[in-house]
Scaffold this motif. Sequence first.
Motif, PDB file in Angstrom:
ATOM      1  N   THR A 118      28.369 -31.699  40.147  1.00  0.00           N
ATOM      2  CA  THR A 118      28.954 -31.154  38.918  1.00  0.00           C
ATOM      3  C   THR A 118      28.652 -29.670  38.808  1.00  0.00           C
ATOM      4  N   ALA A 134      24.990 -36.461  41.767  1.00  0.00           N
ATOM      5  CA  ALA A 134      26.145 -36.260  40.881  1.00  0.00           C
ATOM      6  C   ALA A 134      25.992 -34.988  40.051  1.00  0.00           C
ATOM      7  N   GLN A 135      24.794 -34.727  39.559  1.00  0.00           N
ATOM      8  CA  GLN A 135      24.579 -33.504  38.775  1.00  0.00           C
ATOM      9  C   GLN A 135      24.735 -32.266  39.644  1.00  0.00           C
ATOM     10  N   ALA A 172      25.948 -31.991  31.278  1.00  0.00           N
ATOM     11  CA  ALA A 172      25.641 -32.744  32.498  1.00  0.00           C
ATOM     12  C   ALA A 172      24.140 -32.953  32.715  1.00  0.00           C
ATOM     13  N   SER A 186      30.688 -27.715  41.307  1.00  0.00           N
ATOM     14  CA  SER A 186      32.091 -27.655  40.892  1.00  0.00           C
ATOM     15  C   SER A 186      32.282 -26.667  39.740  1.00  0.00           C
ATOM     16  N   LEU A 187      31.400 -26.735  38.755  1.00  0.00           N
ATOM     17  CA  LEU A 187      31.483 -25.812  37.622  1.00  0.00           C
ATOM     18  C   LEU A 187      31.341 -24.371  38.083  1.00  0.00           C
ATOM     19  N   SER A 208      31.459 -22.708  31.047  1.00  0.00           N
ATOM     20  CA  SER A 208      30.718 -23.329  32.154  1.00  0.00           C
ATOM     21  C   SER A 208      29.313 -23.713  31.706  1.00  0.00           C
TER      22      SER A 208
END
Length: 149
Positions: A62, A58-59, A130, A65-66, A123
């Motif tokens: 993230t 998940a990190q 996160a 995506s960022l 960002s």
Amino acid sequence: MPPYAGLEGRRIKALSEEDAAGLLAGRGMALALAAELNGYPGPMHVLEHADALGLSAAQRATAESLRSRMLDEARAIGARIVALEEELDRLFAGGMADTGRLAVLTASLGALNGRLREVHLASHIAMRDALRPEQRLAYDRLRGYASRR
């Protein structure tokens, strides 16, 4: 040699080819140092150290995506900055410079440069949020910032 000698041959007088390429590529160009050097990791460098940081799936998603969103927005803003710098250069090169047009161009450039910096810094804020505290400390060590704390 005088400090500006040789620069008159630039395509855009106020931007080096390296700076223009950096803007068009969405590179950070030290715009996020306030974040980076104060404990707010950037998504690109987090991804470079993903294994050492022990990022979860998940990190990692993230961070990716960022990074993607930041690059997309930074490239679009960078392209607009380069275009306005070209316009500013043409204004002066053509002998058509006047204070009215100058005010419009420089205000637009100032706003875009501010927005570009905001995109990069934001960002870093989202990336910090996160990560767990121990991952942020590990990031600092990996980047050579351990002496900062």
